[in-house]
Enzyme design. Structure first.
Site, PDB file in Angstrom:
ATOM      1  N   ASP A  33     -17.770  12.626 -68.794  1.00 16.26           N
ATOM      2  CA  ASP A  33     -16.867  11.535 -68.413  1.00 16.26           C
ATOM      3  C   ASP A  33     -17.520  10.789 -67.562  1.00 16.26           C
ATOM      4  OD1 ASP A  33     -13.390  11.380 -68.561  1.00 16.26           O
ATOM      5  OD2 ASP A  33     -14.698  10.510 -67.039  1.00 16.26           O
ATOM      6  N   ILE A  34     -17.412   9.360 -67.664  1.00 18.41           N
ATOM      7  CA  ILE A  34     -18.193   8.336 -66.888  1.00 18.41           C
ATOM      8  C   ILE A  34     -17.742   8.325 -65.427  1.00 18.41           C
ATOM      9  CG2 ILE A  34     -16.688   6.410 -67.163  1.00 18.41           C
ATOM     10  CD1 ILE A  34     -18.938   4.839 -68.062  1.00 18.41           C
ATOM     11  N   ASN A  91      -4.413  13.971 -72.724  1.00 22.24           N
ATOM     12  CA  ASN A  91      -3.341  12.974 -72.386  1.00 22.24           C
ATOM     13  C   ASN A  91      -3.001  12.210 -73.701  1.00 22.24           C
ATOM     14  OD1 ASN A  91      -3.114  13.408 -69.649  1.00 22.24           O
ATOM     15  ND2 ASN A  91      -5.127  12.504 -69.251  1.00 22.24           N
ATOM     16  N   GLU A  99      -5.692   6.567 -71.372  1.00 24.15           N
ATOM     17  CA  GLU A  99      -6.354   5.121 -71.293  1.00 24.15           C
ATOM     18  C   GLU A  99      -6.946   4.777 -72.588  1.00 24.15           C
ATOM     19  OE1 GLU A  99      -8.872   5.263 -67.918  1.00 24.15           O
ATOM     20  OE2 GLU A  99      -7.227   6.153 -66.596  1.00 24.15           O
ATOM     21  N   VAL A 100      -7.603   5.818 -73.206  1.00 23.06           N
ATOM     22  CA  VAL A 100      -8.470   5.474 -74.334  1.00 23.06           C
ATOM     23  C   VAL A 100      -7.475   6.009 -75.460  1.00 23.06           C
ATOM     24  CG1 VAL A 100     -10.645   5.685 -75.514  1.00 23.06           C
ATOM     25  CG2 VAL A 100     -10.514   5.693 -72.860  1.00 23.06           C
ATOM     26  N   HIS A 104      -8.900  12.757 -77.118  1.00 22.79           N
ATOM     27  CA  HIS A 104      -9.776  13.511 -76.536  1.00 22.79           C
ATOM     28  C   HIS A 104      -9.437  14.477 -75.864  1.00 22.79           C
ATOM     29  CE1 HIS A 104      -8.329  10.042 -74.298  1.00 22.79           C
ATOM     30  NE2 HIS A 104      -8.737  10.743 -73.102  1.00 22.79           N
ATOM     31  N   HIS A 106     -10.089  16.790 -72.378  1.00 25.12           N
ATOM     32  CA  HIS A 106     -10.825  16.723 -71.192  1.00 25.12           C
ATOM     33  C   HIS A 106     -11.354  18.295 -70.952  1.00 25.12           C
ATOM     34  CE1 HIS A 106      -9.880  12.888 -69.647  1.00 25.12           C
ATOM     35  NE2 HIS A 106      -8.773  12.890 -70.377  1.00 25.12           N
TER      36      HIS A 106
HETATM   37  P1  5GP Z   1      -7.515   9.376 -70.643  1.00 24.46           P
HETATM   38  O1  5GP Z   1      -6.678   9.159 -69.419  1.00 24.46           O
HETATM   39  O2  5GP Z   1      -7.280   8.423 -71.684  1.00 24.46           O
HETATM   40  O3  5GP Z   1      -7.156  10.843 -70.856  1.00 24.46           O
HETATM   41  O4  5GP Z   1      -8.865   9.699 -69.984  1.00 24.46           O
HETATM   42  C1  5GP Z   1      -9.949   8.754 -70.426  1.00 24.46           C
HETATM   43  C2  5GP Z   1     -11.272   9.100 -69.757  1.00 24.46           C
HETATM   44  O5  5GP Z   1     -12.279   8.409 -70.398  1.00 24.46           O
HETATM   45  C3  5GP Z   1     -11.247   9.038 -68.263  1.00 24.46           C
HETATM   46  O6  5GP Z   1     -11.627  10.209 -67.701  1.00 24.46           O
HETATM   47  C4  5GP Z   1     -12.338   7.805 -68.141  1.00 24.46           C
HETATM   48  O7  5GP Z   1     -13.007   8.035 -66.977  1.00 24.46           O
HETATM   49  C5  5GP Z   1     -13.130   8.141 -69.341  1.00 24.46           C
HETATM   50  N1  5GP Z   1     -13.962   7.035 -69.825  1.00 24.46           N
HETATM   51  C6  5GP Z   1     -13.506   5.561 -70.104  1.00 24.46           C
HETATM   52  N2  5GP Z   1     -14.431   4.953 -70.477  1.00 24.46           N
HETATM   53  C7  5GP Z   1     -15.517   5.713 -70.671  1.00 24.46           C
HETATM   54  C8  5GP Z   1     -16.792   5.448 -71.026  1.00 24.46           C
HETATM   55  O8  5GP Z   1     -17.272   4.386 -71.549  1.00 24.46           O
HETATM   56  N3  5GP Z   1     -17.598   6.355 -71.253  1.00 24.46           N
HETATM   57  C9  5GP Z   1     -17.499   7.712 -70.682  1.00 24.46           C
HETATM   58  N4  5GP Z   1     -18.244   8.753 -70.947  1.00 24.46           N
HETATM   59  N5  5GP Z   1     -16.106   8.082 -70.337  1.00 24.46           N
HETATM   60  C10 5GP Z   1     -15.160   6.893 -70.234  1.00 24.46           C
END
Ligand code: 5GP
Length: 120
Positions: A33-34, A91, A99-100, A104, A106
């Site tokens: 994760d970034i 999520n 967010e994405v 995915h 985690h």
């Molecule tokens: P969500 O809230 O959708 O479950 O989590 C999305 C995750 O993707 C977040 O923890 C965020 O830090 C990670 N993320 C967002 N953009 C990028 C990216 O470009 N590269 C990587 N490696 N992680 C990302």
């Protein structure tokens, strides 16, 4: 929700943008994760156009569903998290703050992780 092929994880899958990869096979890609929330924070994504767990399990071929979940377990082992433990989380949708919009999982580990949910 329709799948948006311009989402950031779709671009990572297509190798259009880089990631810090930890595992890849025919079914899944895993990368750091970034913005890590724990010493170890890795994301595992299926190779296919799926937004959520419900979408994935309804529409993906059985081989991909099995291969994806097997990959999550393999990655946890690869990260040496079996002994001390780890947490997996996915999520889905607005209430969960997804967010994405590409499914995915985690994987968090590397320290005691506290209670399951932070009180809001
Ligand atoms: P969500 O809230 O959708 O479950 O989590 C999305 C995750 O993707 C977040 O923890 C965020 O830090 C990670 N993320 C967002 N953009 C990028 C990216 O470009 N590269 C990587 N490696 N992680 C990302």
């Amino acid at each position: 929700m329709d799948y948006n092929p311009d989402n950031i994880f779709a671009k990572i899958l297509r190798k259009e943008i880089p990631c810090d990869q930890v595992f890849e096979n025919d079914f899944a890609l895993a990368f750091k994760d970034i913005n890590p929330q724990a010493p170890i924070h890795v994301l595992v994504i299926p190779k296919g156009d799926y937004v959520s767990m419900a979408d994935f399990t309804a529409a993906a071929p059985d081989e991909l569903i099995a291969g994806f979940f097997a990959a999550v377990g393999k990655v946890a082992k690869l990260l040496d998290l079996e002994k001390n433990g780890y947490r997996i989380l996915a999520n889905s949708g607005d209430d969960a703050h997804q967010e994405v919009p590409h499914l995915h999982i985690h994987i968090f580990g590397g320290r005691p992780l506290g209670p399951m949910l932070t009180r809001l």
